[in-house]
Design an enzyme around this catalytic site. Sequence first.
Site, PDB file in Angstrom:
ATOM      1  N   ARG A  22     -68.706 123.564 -27.042  1.00 61.85           N
ATOM      2  CA  ARG A  22     -70.043 124.155 -27.142  1.00 61.85           C
ATOM      3  C   ARG A  22     -70.106 125.175 -28.280  1.00 61.85           C
ATOM      4  O   ARG A  22     -69.287 126.083 -28.340  1.00 61.85           O
ATOM      5  CB  ARG A  22     -70.430 124.816 -25.822  1.00 61.85           C
ATOM      6  N   LYS A 152     -67.984 124.271   5.358  1.00 56.68           N
ATOM      7  CA  LYS A 152     -69.114 123.714   4.610  1.00 56.68           C
ATOM      8  C   LYS A 152     -69.128 122.198   4.695  1.00 56.68           C
ATOM      9  O   LYS A 152     -68.085 121.553   4.825  1.00 56.68           O
ATOM     10  CB  LYS A 152     -69.064 124.147   3.146  1.00 56.68           C
ATOM     11  N   LYS A 244     -87.123 132.571 -16.262  1.00 58.45           N
ATOM     12  CA  LYS A 244     -87.655 131.312 -16.764  1.00 58.45           C
ATOM     13  C   LYS A 244     -89.174 131.420 -16.938  1.00 58.45           C
ATOM     14  O   LYS A 244     -89.639 131.907 -17.948  1.00 58.45           O
ATOM     15  CB  LYS A 244     -87.204 130.167 -15.865  1.00 58.45           C
TER      16      LYS A 244
END
Length: 414
Positions: A22, A152, A244
């Site tokens: 990246r 979980k 956002k």
Amino acid sequence: MSYYDIIFSKHIDKIKSEGRYREFKALKRQADNFPFAEHANKQIVMWCINDYLGMSKHAKVMHASIDALLKYGVGSGGTRNIGGNNIAILELEKELANLHKKQAALVFTSGFVANDTTLASLAKIMPDIVFFSDELNHASIIAGITSSRAEKYIYRHLDVKHLEELLQSVDINRPKIVVFESAYSMDGFFSPIKDIINLAKKYNALTFIDEVHTVGLYGKQGGGIAELLNCSDQIDIIQGTLAKAYGTIGGYITSNHNLVDAIRLTAPGFIFTTSLPPVISTAATHSIRHLKESNEERIKHQEVVTKLKNSFERFNIPYLKNESHIVPIIIGDPIKTAKASNMLLNEYGIYVQHINFPTVPRGTERLRIIPTPAHTDKMINDLSVALVQIFAELDIELSSAKELNEEVRLNLIA
């Protein structure tokens, strides 16, 4: 090169060899010319920004933040417990609770922290709790559940039948919580929220919904998909972001007084960090208030989303079809996806960040297009033309790409 440098270098080289290294793009955003930015001394159009409605540059939001900056200064001065509990953040929490029709809200430094520390803290408060989590939940949800060390169960993506099978396997009197997102950011699919709520009620489970990609965008006042479906009051914990659609930064949860207070007194990600500065809290409050009163941005946003998808249909550009504002184009090759992204930026002045593993599964590497109300018909056409030309140059067959996108869609909703 030292022993440790070699370890780090090998790790980086491995990532590079897999085509998923990246590189950050050095951007200069233009507040007076959204969605344009400057990159390498050239003007570009941003098509991947999470500032969904351009609220970061809205006059009301900027003026409110400037006033707060001059009044309160830059920083908050401390944690919420020690000097950092300012009036601005209290007003923000009041606004958020009202937005989601809840008794209380709690603000965190980011949406990631809100998920991570809240979920982990629920296990401290209820040591016997069992988590039921959608398999494609965000990394912050996974981190919180993992660090809780609680029992979980992971249910298949959007599969309420599988969720019910798992819920049935746990004692109905044992504390449990179903954790899911309203809209999944990489694929754009909505959760079957009402079905999940009904199952949770049937099996005596709490519900925790992550609305980060929908708050501000959906619902009469921007309360997200839960508001759109008129079921906010039936969800125990609504988590969201200010980073956002609201154009600022920070995350939050909303719920009843006791639950929020319990998290406030327990969560290390809340207790042991400096609070949001008043300048940010004030900006977020004004952004929320504006989008409660104004539907103009949401209407325009949906119009642009529809125009973009229609353009892709006309140009025969494959994309993952969904009902949301997120428009992924799955290419399925990390090298070609990265090349397509770089060509868009360097040759066409269009910025679409490529998405590779580990953000998405291997073989589903993609470009994720994010429309905003400010994208014009010309911008949509320019993007469509550029994609067709780049696909041809990179030998990405449209028919094969269409099949891949449809295959992924069917797998996700199966």
